[in-house]
Structure formats: C-alpha cells, structure tokens
Design an enzyme around this catalytic site. Structure first.
Site, short mmCIF file in Angstrom:
data_model
loop_
_atom_site.label_atom_id
_atom_site.label_comp_id
_atom_site.label_asym_id
_atom_site.label_seq_id
_atom_site.Cartn_x
_atom_site.Cartn_y
_atom_site.Cartn_z
N GLU A 80 110.55 32.79 62.13
CA GLU A 80 111.62 33.60 61.55
C GLU A 80 112.97 32.88 61.52
OE1 GLU A 80 110.93 35.85 59.72
OE2 GLU A 80 108.99 36.59 60.39
N HIS A 134 112.67 34.23 51.11
CA HIS A 134 112.27 34.24 52.52
C HIS A 134 110.75 34.37 52.65
CE1 HIS A 134 112.84 35.32 56.86
NE2 HIS A 134 111.72 35.98 56.65
N GLU A 135 110.19 35.35 52.00
CA GLU A 135 108.74 35.57 52.13
C GLU A 135 107.97 34.41 51.52
OE1 GLU A 135 108.25 37.80 54.18
OE2 GLU A 135 110.16 38.84 53.94
N GLY A 169 111.76 44.79 55.54
CA GLY A 169 112.10 44.36 54.18
C GLY A 169 110.90 43.94 53.36
N ALA A 170 110.09 43.07 53.94
CA ALA A 170 108.92 42.57 53.21
C ALA A 170 108.02 41.81 54.17
CB ALA A 170 109.35 41.66 52.07
N MET A 171 106.83 41.44 53.67
CA MET A 171 105.85 40.78 54.54
C MET A 171 105.13 39.67 53.80
SD MET A 171 104.52 40.58 57.47
CE MET A 171 103.33 39.29 57.81
N GLU A 172 105.02 38.52 54.48
CA GLU A 172 104.56 37.28 53.88
C GLU A 172 103.05 37.08 53.86
OE1 GLU A 172 106.26 37.50 56.86
OE2 GLU A 172 105.47 36.06 58.32
N HIS A 176 107.87 31.47 53.85
CA HIS A 176 106.94 31.64 54.97
C HIS A 176 105.59 30.99 54.69
CE1 HIS A 176 108.74 33.92 58.17
NE2 HIS A 176 108.97 35.01 57.47
N1 TRP Z 1 107.45 38.84 58.85
C1 TRP Z 1 108.26 39.79 58.16
C2 TRP Z 1 109.46 39.01 57.66
O1 TRP Z 1 110.34 38.68 58.37
C3 TRP Z 1 108.72 40.90 59.06
C4 TRP Z 1 107.97 42.18 58.98
C5 TRP Z 1 107.62 42.83 57.88
C6 TRP Z 1 107.59 43.02 60.05
N2 TRP Z 1 107.05 44.04 58.21
C7 TRP Z 1 107.00 44.16 59.52
C8 TRP Z 1 107.70 42.93 61.41
C9 TRP Z 1 106.53 45.21 60.31
C10 TRP Z 1 107.21 43.96 62.23
C11 TRP Z 1 106.64 45.08 61.66
O2 TRP Z 1 109.50 38.59 56.56
ZN ZN Z 2 110.34 36.49 58.01
#
Ligand code: TRP
Ligand code: ZN
Length: 876
Positions: A325, A302-303, A266-269, A306
């Site tokens: 998480e 959520h992000e 979905g997305a990355m923090e 984090h």
């Molecule tokens: N930390 C991210 C989240 O939960 C999760 C995530 C985003 C992720 N991209 C990823 C985990 C690629 C593994 C691989 O918000």
């Molecule tokens: Zn997360």
C-alpha cells in the site's frame, strides 16, 4: 456476526504455512440465499515447515459445511473438527486433493466481505480476510495458488466474471449459464474475485510496450454506461506511465473493471478483475466534481499499479500491508503529479497527512507503518499504513534519487516476482541495488508517532557562517515509550534578502538534503554575507513537524519569494495558524477578536498574484480546516477553534471582497468542461472566491451564488454554488436550491450521495435534527457505506461545528449509529467511531462527554471484533 474474541495476532509469531495449495478449483452455483460452493484444492506439505504431518488448518467464517473429501473419499464428520472460525482436518499423506462443499448466503451478507449482493449483482471482496467467508481455505497471503473458477448462474445474470481468461462457456439443460475462468498467475486468496450480473460494458484496447494487445473492459449497470470514459482514459494513461517510469507491463490479455454501489473502501486490485466503489470510477462532467475526476484518475491508477506492487509481488503476512500500500500510494501520487500540478498534488496530500495521519499517530490507535500486533486486520487499513507508508517510500526515493530508486525497484521486482515478501525485502533490494546502508532508516517501519524537529539557527557575521541546530524527538505512543532517532532526509534552501536561493556548497547547489540522524545535530554553511532565511523541509521531505520561530514578516517573505511552491503554501499555513491561535486565546479570555492588518494584506497579495498557478492561490487562500487546527492544538477547544476560524474567514471576506469579486469575474468563462489541471485550477480559485464572498452574506454575494447555481454547466460549479447557499443564504433560499437540485438528480446515485454530504457537513444546515431527518430520507440506506459516509460521516468528520456542539449530542448520536451499524457492517462501524476515540485531546468538559459516548458503545455489548478493538483500545 463474529463475536468479540479478544485474540491478538503478533508479528513475532509468524510461521510459514504447514501446507501449500498448488491449485484451487472453485465451482459456484449462484443463488441469493443459498449459493453452493465446491472447492478442490491440490494440497502439499510445505517442505520448509518441518517434519511430520500436522492437521490441516483451514479458515472459515459463517459457512455451512456440507462435506469434506480427500482424494475422492468422504471424510466422516467425526474425523475433522469444526472450529469457531475454521476447520481442522487430520492428514496422513504429504500430497492430496481436498474437496469441500459448503453453502453461503450472499443476500444476508451486509458486511460486504466475501460474496454479497449489490443491487442484484453478485460481487466479492476478499481482502484482507474475506475469502474465508466464501469457503474453507488457508486464507493467508503467503499461500499462493493457481485458481480456476466455474460460475453457474440463471439467465438473469448474463455477465459472469472471475480472474484471468475465460476458457469455457456452456449452457446447462435447465438453461443456466456456465462460464469457466482460469488465472495463470499464482495468487493469494485475497486477490480472488467473482462478479455476476446484468451488466453493460465499454471496451477499449491497449498495446503494451512489447506490442501485446490487451482488451480493457469496464462493467456497470446500464444506466451508468455513459460515465465510464474518464476511468477508461485514466487506465490507459496509468498503463503507459507504469511502462515508462517503472518499466512494468501488464501481463494478461484482458483487464476488467467493475463498478458496484455497495463497497467498504475505494476499490480492490483483484487480479485482472478490479472491483470499484461506483463513486470511485463513474464520472461525467454534469454529475461529478473536479475532485471526483481527480480521485478517479488516482484510484484507477492505484489499483492498476497493484498488479506489480501487490499482485506479482505480494505480502507475506498482513503486518507487511504497507509493503504494497505505501509503495502503491507513492506510485499513484507520482502518477497524479505527472498528470497534473505536482505542487498542488503534494499540498493536498500533505494537508491530509497532517490533519488525519498525524492525528492517528497521536491517538489511541497509533501504530507503526509495520505494526507488531492487531486484533482485526481490517482496522489497519489506515492513514499510517497508506499515507505515512507512502512518505517512507518517498524518503527512500529522496535518499537514492530517481535513478537509484528505479534500480532498487527493478531489483525488487526481479528478485521477488511471484513471491510473498516483507517490508524488509523491499528495503534490502533498495540497499543492494545502490550499495547503501538503510539500517537506521528502518526505524520508520517499526516506530510509531510523528517526529518533531526543533530547529534553531545562528549567524556568525565575522566568519560568514550560518549554523542550523536540529533536535529531533518523538512522542510516546501506545506500547512504545522511548524512541530512537530516525534517519530524516531534511531538504532545505537558504534565501538571501532579495529572496534568491543561496548556493549551499562548492558546486553551487541551492537545494540540499541534510541527513538528520542524531538526537541533536549541527549543520554549517560558510561564506555567507548576511544571515539567510531558511526554507525548511522543502517539498515536505519527511513526515515530521518542524518547529522554527518564524516572524510574521519572514512568513510573508517566504509566501512571496520561496522558489519551492510547497513551502510558499506552507508559509501561508504557518501564518494562518499563528493568527488563528492568537484569536483562539483571545476568545477564551473574552477579549475582542482582531485580525492583524498585516495578515489581511498577505492574503490580498496572494489573491492579486497573477503569476502563480490559480490552484496554488486557492490553496494558499484557504484557511487551515478546523480539523487541522484541532490536530495542531495541544488541547482541543472546539468552540474556540470555530469562533476563531469563523471570525478570521469573515474578516478576510469583508476586507477582500472587491478583490475576491474581481478575481471571481475574471475566472468565469463559457468554455466546455474539461478535467484538465489548468481548468480545474481556475474553477478551484473561482469557487474559493465564491465561498469567501458568500461568507459576507451580502445580497450581491448571495445573488452571485444563486446565479452560478442556476447557470452551472458542470457539477463542480453547481455543487460549489449549492454549498455557498447552504452555508450562508437565508433558509428559504437554501431549501429551494436543495429541492431543485434533488429533483434534477434524484435518479443519480453519485449525485444523491453528494447532496447528502453537502447538507450533513454544512455548519448552518447540518444540524443534528436535519441529519436525523436525512437518515429518514428514502434514498438513505444504512446498508450502503457511501450513504453512511455521506450522512453520518459528513456530520462527524466534516461538520466540526455541529458535531462538537457543547451539549455532547453529536457524540451520543454517533455512538448510537455506530452501535446500530455494527450489526450490519463491522468494518464501517469501526471506522465511523474514530472521532470520539480521540477524547483525551479535548478540554475536559468535552472529552468527558466523548468518553461517555464511547463507553456507551462498549456497554451495548456483543461488539464485533472490529469495533471491540477500536473501542477497547480507546477507553484505556
Ligand atoms: N487493497 C485495496 C486498495 O488499497 C483496499 C481495500 C479494498 C480493502 N477493499 C477493502 C481493504 C476491504 C480492506 C477491506 O486498493
Ligand atoms: Zn491499495
């Protein structure tokens, strides 16, 4: 491609890192096929790691190594050792500067880990272990370093971003841009990010509680610039909420968000530079459904959350993933509950948990919230880590109360700011701040499986005493035969025959949280005039199954009277489940199917109830999904599930059609679109009515769907109408609607994904032939996870009927696609295979076909580590 070394990593083998990296300077010269990466690390022997100077071990995957130097002196290749997934360098001093040059190939990177290209834009994904695909590094979350990043790129990439603050900008003699970013906070490599592209942005500001100004920027391709407003508004709400509820402020002067089309999750923090799957951030009323509006609000929050629960305090190792998480999902769920309807949010989350997480807990990949081992960490970004992890944090919140929980989180952040810690540290902070003992509670972190509570009761009229007997058990899971009793917060109320909550103690409390800690326990309530009706596990106070023999009348009573809205819904689900179970049995025995009139009448009274939140009415009217029924079944007979559910749905639609129609008309309005909870609730009920009406296939119902499709002023109504037509209208009508929709939206990536998904998940339209045809469509792209999830995932996960075709063709198809995908994107392949890994739960004829499909994946050879782990663990 990594090959399938069946190496297993164990939590018990954790050791502190031998070397620390005080600072990390990165220098990128971006080129599609040959990006040059230079890294300069300030390395120091970790005083906690013991004596001597062992070789420095660095992780590195698919890198072309150019040179290694220490303190400015080239280390000859004969001195260091290149390992299959890294580098080992001999060391003779406790502190030194290590410089490494290497090359990578972003254009060929289809795994979407490390540095890759998405529609001509460079971007990175480093969690969990993607940084090692950028350069050699101690790629583990307990190595935290201050990063400075310089990006050199040709002029086609005017926007060059990384974490922290921009500190320098220049142009080279040959006209390339050079930008340097500095992140003042030490962080693990998994939070590193880089973006380069021809991007536009929208900008806003946020003033923190202490009066600092933060610049907010959201970057997208030019064509999507009109879809940023909702995410920006959500971000500001989330920033305020975290100040108000947790006392947490943002800590940099700038917060950036980038939307990319190719993304595994979905997305990355990433610190100060969140990267989002475009589907999880871009929205406008005419292109995004209510569900996406709400999902975007939740994911943006959520992000953002984090930044504290994940970045300022991070994980010591990946076994602790749920530390960040589970906690962050809990935070975003509470945020969404505060912004929208609390009961509906809880219902949606629990429905998902029960369907998908319970299935995971009962399947071959079952693992505790804190796993003991893994082969590939990417496979452990699971519903158990996220959703069950959330439930575990929520139970702590329930046990300590909101104020106690806040004391615990304050202590946690204060104690561990800037550290990489464990789930144990989290629980300890909660204990210490509140002076409680969560000793037994810790089993939620170490034991897998969904506990079962068997509840029975007894009323002694003479003494007016009501006794509840609660027995807990937990099924065996792989590697864990025997389980010890859990500490379960069991919330309940008791209803009198008028439906009022009875006082449960001397203070007159009507809501109580029982502490279930033993295998078998009794709870007594005295001073009652009559036998009460228990409302059990209110608000779903623990992630367990509750078995109690409710009669049909009792469930109807709870649906009408329970003061806990969640349990009103739960009663409707229990009622539907019982009815559907009976229909399944009748189907298997070849008996005529019949839906009891009493069941129909309970639905009618829900539909006629004008006091309830319309969204709650919609949730209560919806029958449990086929997936939910499958999860709850002892043995899955897919054909019987489909037959029973289709039959019940049609009976309800026919019997209630006048009420459905009246309700539908009442909820039609010309108001301008707003994603407010109230408006979403009305659309949800209206479109639930439409879906039911379409089931009748009556000409007037189909006409209603056609009219809504033609007139819809927002994507929620348009997509609902299209779904109704696909599922129930004549082929030519459905075909025409599909074409109209595509012609109008073919330029919009997010809508095309929706269009794919509606078709592949439709029981009538998503035949295997049509799904294969969709894969030939010019807009389909095997290298884009969203497209794969829409078409192949839509079929395998959301088209229960067609996927489970008795000839097994759906399973073979999935196996074929998984094999192909594994060559491009192992993470996605390993996720996509899930439906056929649960073969043991099916009736033998079907289970055997699934197992054979799974075996064919194994036999195809040369699997990625990701796919190998899932397939091998599922075949035993
Ligand atoms: N930390 C991210 C989240 O939960 C999760 C995530 C985003 C992720 N991209 C990823 C985990 C690629 C593994 C691989 O918000
Ligand atoms: Zn997360």
């Amino acid at each position: 491609m990594r090959d399938a070394q069946p190496r297993t990593v164990y939590l018990k083998d954790y050791r502190v890192p031998d070397y620390l990296v005080d600072s990390t300077r990165l220098h990128f010269e971006l080129q599609p096929k040959a990006t040059l990466v230079k890294s300069q690390l300030q390395v120091r022997r970790n005083p906690e790691a013991g004596e001597g100077l062992p070789p420095l071990q660095l992780d590195g995957v698919e890198l072309e190594l150019l040179s290694v130097s220490i303190d400015g002196e080239l280390v000859p290749a004969s001195r260091y050792r290149e390992l299959p997934e890294g580098l080992s360098i001999p060391v003779d001093k406790a502190e030194f500067t290590l410089e490494i040059h290497n090359r990578i190939n972003p254009e060929e990177n289809t795994s979407l880990e490390g540095l890759y290209l998405s529609n001509g834009m460079y971007c990175t994904q480093c969690e969990a272990e993607g940084f090692r695909k950028i350069t050699y590094y101690p790629d583990r979350p307990d190595v935290m370093s201050k990063f400075t990043t310089t990006i050199v790129a040709p002029r086609q990439y005017p926007v060059l971003l990384s974490n922290g603050n921009e500190i320098e900008r220049a142009t080279t003699e040959d006209g390339r841009q050079v930008v340097t970013w500095e992140d003042p906070f030490a962080k693990p490599a998994y939070l590193f990010a880089l973006v380069a592209g021809d991007l536009q942005h929208v900008e806003d500001r946020f003033t923190t509680a202490s009066g600092r100004e933060v610049k907010l920027q959201l970057f997208t391709e030019a064509k999507n610039i009109g879809k940023c407003e909702h995410a920006m508004r959500s971000l500001k709400k989330a920033m305020r909420w975290d100040e108000e509820v947790y006392g947490r402020e943002y800590d940099l002067d700038i917060f950036m968000v980038v939307a990319v089309d190719h993304f595994n999750m979905g997305a990355m923090e990433n610190k100060g530079l969140n990267i989002f799957n475009s589907a999880c951030v871009l929205a406008s009323p005419d292109t995004a459904t209510d569900a996406s509006f709400q999902r975007i609000e939740a994911i943006v929050a959520h992000e953002y959350f984090h930044n504290w629960s994940g970045n300022r305090v991070t994980c010591r190792d990946w076994f602790q993933l749920s530390l960040k998480e589970g906690f962050t999902v809990f935070r975003d769920a509470e945020f969404s509950a505060d912004m929208n309807s609390r009961a509906v949010k809880r219902i949606e989350d629990v429905a998902m948990l029960r369907t998908a997480q319970f299935a995971e807990d009962a399947g071959p990949m079952a693992h505790p919230v804190r796993p003991d081992s893994y082969m590939e960490i990417s496979n452990f970004y699971t519903l158990t880590i996220y959703e069950k992890g959330e439930e575990v944090v929520r139970m702590i919140h329930t046990l300590l109360g909101a104020a106690g929980f806040r004391k615990g989180s304050d202590l946690y952040f204060e104690r561990h700011d800037g550290q990489a810690v464990t789930c144990e540290d989290f629980v300890k902070a909660m204990e210490d701040a509140n002076g409680v003992d969560l000793g037994q509670f810790r089993r939620w972190y170490s034991q897998a499986g969904t506990p079962v509570l068997n509840v029975s009761d007894d009323f002694d009229a003479a003494s007016g005493t009501y006794t509840l007997t609660v027995k807990q058990s937990c099924p065996a899971t792989p590697g864990q035969e025997e389980k010890l009793p859990f500490h379960i917060p069991f919330a309940l109320g008791l209803l009198d025959s008028d439906g009022n909550d009875l006082p449960l103690d001397a203070e007159g409390n009507t809501h109580k949280v029982l502490q279930v800690t033993e295998a078998e326990q009794q709870f007594r309530f005295a001073g009652l005039q009559e036998k009460p009706l228990p409302s059990l596990l209110r608000g779903f106070s623990a992630p367990v199954r509750v078995c109690y023999e409710y009669s049909l009348e009792q469930l109807q009573f709870l649906m009408r009277c329970d003061s806990d809205e969640f349990n009103r819904w739960d009663a409707s689900q229990r009622l539907a489940f019982a009815a559907l179970e009976k229909l399944q049995a009748d189907f298997r025995n070849g008996d005529t199917l019949q839906l009891p009139a009493a069941v129909i009448e309970s639905y009618r009274s829900v539909l006629q109830n004008r006091e309830l939140d319309p969204a709650l009415v919609a949730e209560m009217l919806a029958l449990p999904s086929a997936q939910t029924l499958a999860e709850q079944a002892q043995t899955i007979d897919a054909e019987a599930i489909v037959a029973a559910r289709d039959f019940a749905r049609r009976e309800l639609a026919l019997a209630l059609k006048d009420d459905l129609h009246a309700c539908y008309l009442r909820l039609c309005n010309e108001r301008e679109y707003s994603p407010s909870a109230a408006d979403i609730a009305e659309r949800s009920l209206k479109n639930t009515c439409l879906a039911y009406l379409a089931v009748t296939q009556a000409a007037d119902a189909v006409a209603l769907a056609e009219a809504q499709f033609a007139a819809a002023a927002n994507m929620t109504d348009s997509a609902a109408a299209l779904a109704a037509l696909l599922n129930h209208a004549a082929d030519d009508v459905a075909q025409a609607a599909l074409q109209t929709f595509y012609d109008r939206w073919q330029g919009d990536t997010q809508v095309v994904e929706l269009w794919f998904g509606l078709q592949s998940s439709s029981a009538s339209w998503g035949t295997l032939g049509n799904v294969r045809a969709l894969m030939q469509h010019p807009a389909f792209e095997m290298k884009n996870p969203n497209k794969v999830r829409a078409v192949i995932g839509g079929f395998a996960n959301r088209n229960f009927t067609r996927f489970h075709d008795t000839d097994g063709s759906g399973f073979q198809f999935l196996a074929e696609q998984v094999i192909a995908l594994d060559k491009l994107n192992p993470q996605i392949a390993a996720r996509l295979v899930t439906p056929i890994t649960r073969w043991k739960k099916y009736i033998p004829e079907m289970g055997e076909k699934m197992r054979a499909a799974l075996q064919s994946v194994m036999d195809s050879g040369n699997l990625s580590r990701d796919l190998y782990e899932v397939v091998s663990k599922s075949l035993v």
